[in-house]
Design a protein around this motif. Structure first.
Motif, PDB file in Angstrom:
ATOM      1  N   ALA A 191      -3.004  -0.499 -10.230  1.00 37.02           N
ATOM      2  CA  ALA A 191      -2.197  -1.132 -11.277  1.00 37.02           C
ATOM      3  C   ALA A 191      -0.728  -0.760 -11.141  1.00 37.02           C
ATOM      4  CB  ALA A 191      -2.717  -0.720 -12.652  1.00 37.02           C
ATOM      5  N   SER A 192      -0.453   0.532 -10.927  1.00 41.33           N
ATOM      6  CA  SER A 192       0.946   0.945 -10.785  1.00 41.33           C
ATOM      7  C   SER A 192       1.546   0.429  -9.484  1.00 41.33           C
ATOM      8  CB  SER A 192       1.063   2.471 -10.857  1.00 41.33           C
ATOM      9  OG  SER A 192       0.339   3.081  -9.812  1.00 41.33           O
ATOM     10  N   LEU A 193       0.765   0.455  -8.397  1.00 44.74           N
ATOM     11  CA  LEU A 193       1.270  -0.045  -7.122  1.00 44.74           C
ATOM     12  C   LEU A 193       1.540  -1.540  -7.170  1.00 44.74           C
ATOM     13  CD1 LEU A 193      -0.928   1.846  -4.492  1.00 44.74           C
ATOM     14  CD2 LEU A 193       1.461   2.252  -5.063  1.00 44.74           C
ATOM     15  N   LEU A 194       0.646  -2.282  -7.829  1.00 40.08           N
ATOM     16  CA  LEU A 194       0.814  -3.737  -7.897  1.00 40.08           C
ATOM     17  C   LEU A 194       2.054  -4.101  -8.712  1.00 40.08           C
ATOM     18  CD1 LEU A 194      -0.305  -6.504  -7.195  1.00 40.08           C
ATOM     19  CD2 LEU A 194      -1.730  -6.383  -9.238  1.00 40.08           C
ATOM     20  N   ALA A 195       2.227  -3.453  -9.863  1.00 39.56           N
ATOM     21  CA  ALA A 195       3.418  -3.723 -10.681  1.00 39.56           C
ATOM     22  C   ALA A 195       4.685  -3.342  -9.928  1.00 39.56           C
ATOM     23  CB  ALA A 195       3.329  -2.955 -11.995  1.00 39.56           C
ATOM     24  N   SER A 196       4.628  -2.214  -9.234  1.00 37.05           N
ATOM     25  CA  SER A 196       5.772  -1.777  -8.432  1.00 37.05           C
ATOM     26  C   SER A 196       6.069  -2.771  -7.319  1.00 37.05           C
ATOM     27  CB  SER A 196       5.491  -0.388  -7.852  1.00 37.05           C
ATOM     28  OG  SER A 196       6.496   0.002  -6.961  1.00 37.05           O
ATOM     29  N   THR A 197       5.017  -3.237  -6.649  1.00 35.77           N
ATOM     30  CA  THR A 197       5.174  -4.176  -5.539  1.00 35.77           C
ATOM     31  C   THR A 197       5.765  -5.503  -5.995  1.00 35.77           C
ATOM     32  OG1 THR A 197       3.278  -3.188  -4.417  1.00 35.77           O
ATOM     33  CG2 THR A 197       3.942  -5.381  -3.704  1.00 35.77           C
ATOM     34  N   VAL A 235      -1.559 -11.983  -5.681  1.00 36.00           N
ATOM     35  CA  VAL A 235      -2.033 -10.697  -5.158  1.00 36.00           C
ATOM     36  C   VAL A 235      -3.065 -10.085  -6.094  1.00 36.00           C
ATOM     37  CG1 VAL A 235      -1.346  -8.341  -4.576  1.00 36.00           C
ATOM     38  CG2 VAL A 235       0.070 -10.259  -3.838  1.00 36.00           C
ATOM     39  N   SER A 236      -2.829 -10.172  -7.405  1.00 33.97           N
ATOM     40  CA  SER A 236      -3.766  -9.604  -8.384  1.00 33.97           C
ATOM     41  C   SER A 236      -5.145 -10.238  -8.270  1.00 33.97           C
ATOM     42  CB  SER A 236      -3.227  -9.785  -9.811  1.00 33.97           C
ATOM     43  OG  SER A 236      -2.005  -9.124  -9.989  1.00 33.97           O
TER      44      SER A 236
END
Length: 512
Positions: free
Chosen positions: A51-57, A209-210
């Motif tokens: 979740a944190s990596l996806l939001a960051s990405t 991506v999600s």
């Protein structure tokens, strides 16, 4: 700027980066205990990271583009504030659902800090001199990655603190970074007319991506690979990403600049960065779990056991950064780094729950050296090929794809690990003559609550399954190595801007 002025400004920038980096490394070691305390599962374990990596990405390209258009100092301050508030929220989470949601918000701040620090440094220092300062950058990142697991382990093992302080501890560092930046960072604001932000492109990229990552998480367990759910999720995700690509080719200010990443050098550097991204995130996330669940060590001991990998990053990034500045060359260091990274992953692919710790440490050291030699130098390769006005977009693009590699890597490796662990646990229970109860015995990471015979089976299952995911990482590293081999050798320039761009600068209004 004089060397002293650069170092003064760099102090606040590096502390901001330290805040972002340490938040991930502190949590990585404490995560098995956190998920166990919140009664979470292996899939939720993976999604707390994803979740944190996806939001960051998804947000990184937007922050990089905003840095090309607006005041960089103000953007940094906003991102630190977002990170600080979300860290407090994570610390107060009452279940894994809340934690995953707050980690997604925290990822927005983490993505901003990681890209904006690089953009500001690029605006202050020429590419050739940047190698020396990138050594400081790599050293701070290494201190965060080395100290984070140790600090996280100590916090998780200290009864009067507990795992919630793994999130709270970032707040004082964030406050100090805000104070330092307010005092030391002074950059001119370059504003361009007719500014537009590609919100549609960013949203579609995040959604596409999600959907694909959610499909990877559940396929094979909740539904078959050949099913209508697979067709809907995998096909839908690809279609959304295709639409995002079409939009990126049409809008004026795309979040992922196709005209930059379609060039040979940036495209190859980005492909290599995908492999490094998987090394950075996959190694930190699953090695901590291996030591605690697969080998039975506590959080503090697990943090100590990850030191070889972090030490490898520290020394190789510092030394290679200085050598890059001295020689003006990046390709040799990237190639050597990726070869060492491949050897490290190949070694980790052989580990199980009884592998000698000396061997595991040697493999982790190789992975750390490989990451340290290649990660920042790949950013430098792209920054050396674009004019100053595109530094933010180019830096954002490579950081985006490196983070995307890490996000996809954690999700895919987590899904493979979950499936392999489930199979190993079922096999172990069957051999022991213990009823499986539908596989519920291994569904929770609260290992301490399991009966002793089942606990032994679960630990062995995790220890033996971990090696399989690093075999996948080794294969992906080969792709990155091939991409890096085709990079054109190029001398790093001494000027901030490309010579032809410096001679004919783009019209802009500059204010203090």
């Amino acid at each position: 700027m004089t060397h002293r002025q650069v170092l003064e400004a760099l102090s606040g920038l590096l502390l901001a980066l330290f805040v972002a980096m340490i938040s991930g490394t502190i949590v990585s070691v404490a995560l098995p205990q956190i998920i166990g305390a919140l009664e979470g599962s292996q899939s939720q374990y993976t999604w707390v990271v994803t979740a944190s990596l996806l939001a960051s990405t998804a947000s990184t390209p937007i922050w990089g583009k905003l840095a090309d258009l607006f005041n960089k100092k103000l953007l940094l301050q906003i991102s630190i504030a977002i990170f600080m508030v979300s860290s407090l929220a994570c610390g107060f989470a009452q279940n894994t659902g809340q934690l995953i949601a707050f980690r997604a918000i925290q990822g927005l701040g983490m993505g901003a800090l990681q890209i904006l620090v690089q953009v500001v440094i690029a605006a202050m220092i020429s590419p050739k001199e940047r190698g020396r300062y990138n050594g400081y950058l790599g050293a701070v990142m290494a201190v965060a990655t080395v100290g984070g697991p140790l600090l996280g382990g100590l916090i998780a093992d200290t009864s009067w603190l507990g795992w919630r302080w793994c999130f709270f501890i970032a707040v004082p560092f964030a406050v100090a970074a805000l104070a330092l930046l307010a005092k030391t960072l002074n950059l001119p604001t370059q504003r361009r007319a007719n500014v537009s932000i590609d919100y549609w492109g960013a949203t579609l990229i995040a959604v596409g991506v999600s959907v694909l990552l959610i499909w990877v998480t559940f396929v094979g367990n909740d539904f078959d690979w050949l099913s209508w759910q697979t067709a809907a999720m995998a096909g839908g995700g690809v279609l959304v990403l295709a639409l995002a690509t079409w939009i990126e080719s049409k809008v004026k200010e795309p979040v992922v600049p196709l005209h930059v990443i379609s060039r040979r050098t940036p495209a190859l550097a980005i492909l290599a960065s995908l492999a490094v991204g998987m090394a950075m995130f996959g190694g930190a996330v699953f090695l901590g779990q291996y030591f605690q669940i697969g080998r039975g060590y506590g959080p503090t001991a697990a943090g100590l056991l990850t030191i070889p990998m972090m030490a490898g990053v520290l020394f190789s990034s510092t030394i290679s950064g200085r050598m890059v500045s001295r020689t003006g060359q990046t390709k040799p260091f990237i190639l050597v780094g990726l070869v060492i990274l491949f050897l490290g992953f190949t070694g980790l692919a052989t580990i199980d729950h009884e592998t000698a710790l000396v061997l595991v440490s040697a493999y982790m050291l190789a992975v750390g050296i490989g990451v340290g030699m290649s990660m920042q130098n790949l950013v430098l390769v792209i920054q050396n090929t674009v004019p100053l006005r595109e530094i933010g977009a180019a830096s954002g693009a490579i950081t985006f794809f490196r983070s995307l590699g890490g996000t996809v890597g954690v999700s895919v490796l987590g899904a493979v690990l979950a499936n392999r662990v489930a199979a190993n646990i079922a096999e172990g229970l069957a051999k022991a003559g213990i009823p499986t109860g539908g596989g519920a015995a291994g569904s929770s990471l609260n290992i301490a609550a399991l009966p002793e015979p089942i606990k032994v089976i679960v630990r062995s299952a995790y220890g033996d399954a971990t090696g399989h995911i690093f075999l996948i990482s080794a294969g992906i590293t080969v792709v990155g190595l091939i991409a890096a081999a085709f990079l054109k050798p190029a001398k790093l320039r001494d000027s901030l801007d490309l010579p032809e761009q410096a001679a004919t600068p783009e019209p802009a209004t500059t204010t203090a």
